[in-house]
Write a protein that holds these residues in place. Structure first.
Motif, PDB file in Angstrom:
ATOM      1  N   GLY A 167      -0.610   3.610  -2.741  1.00 20.26           N
ATOM      2  CA  GLY A 167      -2.051   3.834  -2.681  1.00 20.26           C
ATOM      3  C   GLY A 167      -2.479   5.009  -3.531  1.00 20.26           C
ATOM      4  O   GLY A 167      -3.534   4.978  -4.166  1.00 20.26           O
ATOM      5  N   LEU A 168      -1.662   6.065  -3.563  1.00 15.85           N
ATOM      6  CA  LEU A 168      -1.980   7.212  -4.403  1.00 15.85           C
ATOM      7  C   LEU A 168      -1.982   6.827  -5.873  1.00 15.85           C
ATOM      8  O   LEU A 168      -2.839   7.278  -6.643  1.00 15.85           O
ATOM      9  CB  LEU A 168      -0.962   8.331  -4.149  1.00 15.85           C
ATOM     10  CG  LEU A 168      -0.989   8.973  -2.759  1.00 15.85           C
ATOM     11  CD1 LEU A 168       0.137   9.985  -2.620  1.00 15.85           C
ATOM     12  CD2 LEU A 168      -2.335   9.625  -2.481  1.00 15.85           C
ATOM     13  N   VAL A 169      -1.025   5.992  -6.278  1.00 12.91           N
ATOM     14  CA  VAL A 169      -0.990   5.530  -7.662  1.00 12.91           C
ATOM     15  C   VAL A 169      -2.259   4.764  -7.998  1.00 12.91           C
ATOM     16  O   VAL A 169      -2.866   4.947  -9.061  1.00 12.91           O
ATOM     17  CB  VAL A 169       0.256   4.647  -7.897  1.00 12.91           C
ATOM     18  CG1 VAL A 169       0.214   4.013  -9.286  1.00 12.91           C
ATOM     19  CG2 VAL A 169       1.530   5.482  -7.754  1.00 12.91           C
ATOM     20  N   MET A 170      -2.699   3.919  -7.079  1.00 11.42           N
ATOM     21  CA  MET A 170      -3.888   3.110  -7.320  1.00 11.42           C
ATOM     22  C   MET A 170      -5.147   3.978  -7.453  1.00 11.42           C
ATOM     23  O   MET A 170      -6.004   3.732  -8.303  1.00 11.42           O
ATOM     24  CB  MET A 170      -4.074   2.107  -6.180  1.00 11.42           C
ATOM     25  CG  MET A 170      -5.221   1.132  -6.393  1.00 11.42           C
ATOM     26  SD  MET A 170      -5.548   0.117  -4.939  1.00 11.42           S
ATOM     27  CE  MET A 170      -6.229   1.339  -3.828  1.00 11.42           C
TER      28      MET A 170
ATOM     29  N   THR B 106      -1.722  -2.599  -9.765  1.00 11.66           N
ATOM     30  CA  THR B 106      -1.615  -1.577  -8.731  1.00 11.66           C
ATOM     31  C   THR B 106      -2.281  -2.020  -7.426  1.00 11.66           C
ATOM     32  O   THR B 106      -1.754  -1.762  -6.340  1.00 11.66           O
ATOM     33  CB  THR B 106      -2.245  -0.261  -9.206  1.00 11.66           C
ATOM     34  OG1 THR B 106      -3.601  -0.501  -9.618  1.00 11.66           O
ATOM     35  CG2 THR B 106      -1.483   0.317 -10.376  1.00 11.66           C
ATOM     36  N   THR B 107      -3.428  -2.695  -7.527  1.00  6.25           N
ATOM     37  CA  THR B 107      -4.133  -3.120  -6.316  1.00  6.25           C
ATOM     38  C   THR B 107      -3.351  -4.193  -5.578  1.00  6.25           C
ATOM     39  O   THR B 107      -3.222  -4.150  -4.345  1.00  6.25           O
ATOM     40  CB  THR B 107      -5.532  -3.643  -6.663  1.00  6.25           C
ATOM     41  OG1 THR B 107      -6.240  -2.640  -7.390  1.00  6.25           O
ATOM     42  CG2 THR B 107      -6.313  -3.990  -5.413  1.00  6.25           C
TER      43      THR B 107
ATOM     44  N   ILE C  52       8.759   2.512   7.670  1.00  3.15           N
ATOM     45  CA  ILE C  52       9.273   2.485   6.302  1.00  3.15           C
ATOM     46  C   ILE C  52       8.204   1.937   5.362  1.00  3.15           C
ATOM     47  O   ILE C  52       7.917   2.511   4.302  1.00  3.15           O
ATOM     48  CB  ILE C  52      10.555   1.630   6.223  1.00  3.15           C
ATOM     49  CG1 ILE C  52      11.691   2.309   6.991  1.00  3.15           C
ATOM     50  CG2 ILE C  52      10.959   1.402   4.764  1.00  3.15           C
ATOM     51  CD1 ILE C  52      12.922   1.428   7.157  1.00  3.15           C
ATOM     52  N   ASN C  53       7.616   0.823   5.734  1.00  2.60           N
ATOM     53  CA  ASN C  53       6.601   0.192   4.891  1.00  2.60           C
ATOM     54  C   ASN C  53       5.362   1.073   4.758  1.00  2.60           C
ATOM     55  O   ASN C  53       4.768   1.168   3.681  1.00  2.60           O
ATOM     56  CB  ASN C  53       6.227  -1.172   5.467  1.00  2.60           C
ATOM     57  CG  ASN C  53       5.366  -1.980   4.536  1.00  2.60           C
ATOM     58  OD1 ASN C  53       5.829  -2.552   3.558  1.00  2.60           O
ATOM     59  ND2 ASN C  53       4.081  -2.052   4.848  1.00  2.60           N
ATOM     60  N   TYR C  54       4.988   1.730   5.854  1.00  4.06           N
ATOM     61  CA  TYR C  54       3.815   2.611   5.833  1.00  4.06           C
ATOM     62  C   TYR C  54       4.039   3.785   4.887  1.00  4.06           C
ATOM     63  O   TYR C  54       3.175   4.119   4.068  1.00  4.06           O
ATOM     64  CB  TYR C  54       3.544   3.120   7.249  1.00  4.06           C
ATOM     65  CG  TYR C  54       2.375   4.071   7.357  1.00  4.06           C
ATOM     66  CD1 TYR C  54       1.095   3.600   7.582  1.00  4.06           C
ATOM     67  CD2 TYR C  54       2.558   5.455   7.239  1.00  4.06           C
ATOM     68  CE1 TYR C  54       0.009   4.471   7.680  1.00  4.06           C
ATOM     69  CE2 TYR C  54       1.494   6.329   7.332  1.00  4.06           C
ATOM     70  CZ  TYR C  54       0.227   5.836   7.554  1.00  4.06           C
ATOM     71  OH  TYR C  54      -0.835   6.703   7.639  1.00  4.06           O
ATOM     72  N   GLY C  55       5.220   4.412   4.989  1.00  6.45           N
ATOM     73  CA  GLY C  55       5.492   5.586   4.173  1.00  6.45           C
ATOM     74  C   GLY C  55       5.498   5.282   2.687  1.00  6.45           C
ATOM     75  O   GLY C  55       4.895   6.002   1.889  1.00  6.45           O
ATOM     76  N   VAL C  56       6.166   4.195   2.299  1.00  5.42           N
ATOM     77  CA  VAL C  56       6.203   3.835   0.883  1.00  5.42           C
ATOM     78  C   VAL C  56       4.836   3.336   0.427  1.00  5.42           C
ATOM     79  O   VAL C  56       4.401   3.589  -0.699  1.00  5.42           O
ATOM     80  CB  VAL C  56       7.291   2.772   0.620  1.00  5.42           C
ATOM     81  CG1 VAL C  56       7.354   2.421  -0.854  1.00  5.42           C
ATOM     82  CG2 VAL C  56       8.654   3.269   1.096  1.00  5.42           C
TER      83      VAL C  56
END
Length: 417
Positions: free
Chosen positions: A83-86, A28-29, A74-78
């Motif tokens: 980050g939330l998953v991590m 994840t990191t 696009i990259n920022y949004g995804v």
């Protein structure tokens, strides 16, 4: 005194909960940082492009701002979702870290979340919806503030990580670490070179993404040749700056690491990743200095189509170097989570089993896999369509004309069929 190691829980023969938890965090990191690297690298480039537009009024600089700004968004949004998953893992798998050092380790993370992240997101929202609605100079100030807060966010993350590498400004009381010197925390010797190294790596990543996309259009001889020739120039200069900063700071960061963690870079587990990372960084720097920069003269780099497939093929190298750099930094600290203070085994959540971690590992892998594919598809689609089909900054409809409600959707996900 270092805490004593506890027994490792497992969920079956040959299955180790600790190893699964480490694998999950590594996955994840690493994936999250790949998004962060492109976001951090593109932010100042988009800000510079918009600055040139505001100062000169040249339409091409506005087109560059909108096109590369859309790639950035696009990259920022995804990346936010990764980050939330991590973040979930700190509560799921590593409650021992929160219990022992939460008052110290959590401080920079809280600052990153409340000050940098939320402020950055708010400013970015104003920038996205402020096109043609607020004065140009105010709009320009917003993207520079977005860039500033993005790097402030990276600063606090590296403060937290540097604490794990070299826990300074703390003392242990009643089995928990207490912060006694905030100045020592942000003045950590590991931070002095690791932060520039991360910044350099981000610039390199963004530069080679821009080089690849520009080369793709120049190779195909699309109508936007001047647009991508200018983008290629910007990207090559950025690659030169970024590779030099990354290589120099990377080599210099070895010295404080060796002083606080003797023998770290001699460990067999990181020997290969560490020297491979150095090799990639040195090769990209030399390629930028000896090949790309000289060929900018008379736009030979833009005109020599036979070289463009090679430039496109280079795009995985900055990402690979970033992953190898993380492995070198984190695995070399084993078995310590907080060096000399807290072992990784002691940070594992009490009572958690390998079966529980395996279930969350599979779930996270599926979610992250979907996000990675989504990011690639959206960015590739936007890159392929080029600067003539961009939703960001689209001028408002002329008075009396019916609004085209489908235009933003077409620009974002492309026409089908």
């Amino acid at each position: 005194m270092p805490r004593s190691s506890t027994a490792i829980r497992d969920g079956g023969p040959g299955v180790d909960a600790l190893d699964l938890a480490r694998l999950q965090f590594a996955m994840t990191t690493n994936l999250h940082f790949l998004f962060v690297a492109l976001t951090l690298g593109l932010a100042p480039l988009v800000a510079i492009m918009q600055t040139r537009h505001v100062l000169t009024g040249a339409a091409i600089h506005e087109r560059m701002t909108r096109f590369w700004g859309q790639i950035y968004l696009i990259n920022y949004g995804v990346g936010i979702l990764t980050g939330l998953v991590m973040e979930f893992q700190f509560g799921l798998n590593w409650s021992g870290l929160s219990h022992y050092a939460g008052a110290v380790f959590g401080a920079p993370l809280a600052l990153e979340t409340m000050v940098a992240f939320f402020l950055e997101s708010t400013l970015l929202g104003l920038w996205i919806f402020g096109w043609h609605r607020i004065p140009p100079k105010v709009h320009l100030a917003l993207i520079w503030l977005v860039t500033l807060t993005a790097y402030l966010s990276a600063f606090w993350i590296m403060v937290a990580n540097s604490f794990l590498q070299n826990p300074v400004g703390v003392e242990e009381r009643d089995g928990q670490l207490v912060l006694t010197d905030f100045g020592a925390l942000i003045g950590n010797r590991h931070l002095a070179w690791s932060l520039p190294h991360v910044v350099g790596a981000a610039l390199v990543t963004a530069a080679f993404v821009m080089i690849a996309i520009s080369s793709y259009h120049l190779f195909r001889r699309t109508s936007a040749s001047e647009f991508f020739t200018r983008s290629l120039r910007t990207a090559v200069v950025t690659a030169l700056i970024g590779t030099i900063l990354t290589v120099v700071s990377g080599h210099l960061s070895v010295f404080p690491a060796e002083r606080t963690q003797p023998g770290k870079f001699d460990a067999p587990a990181i020997d290969g990743p560490f020297y491979t990372m150095l090799g990639i960084g040195d090769a990209l720097m030399l390629f930028s200095i000896l090949v790309m920069l000289p060929l900018l003269r008379r736009d030979r780099l833009a005109r020599w189509r036979w070289l463009h497939p090679l430039l496109i093929a280079l795009i995985p190298l900055p990402y690979a170097a970033s992953v190898l750099g993380w492995v070198s930094r984190e695995v070399g600290r084993q078995p310590w989570l907080i060096y000399g203070k807290l072992r990784v085994a002691d940070a594992l959540t009490p009572g958690i089993t390998a079966d529980m971690i395996l279930a969350s590992l599979i779930g996270f892998a599926v979610v992250l896999g979907i996000l990675v594919v989504l990011d690639y598809v959206l960015i590739a689609g936007a890159a392929r369509r080029g600067p003539d089909d961009v939703a960001l900054g689209t001028p408002p409809p002329t008075p009396g004309a019916p609004p085209d409600m489908d235009a933003p959707a077409r620009s974002l996900i492309g026409e089908q069929g």
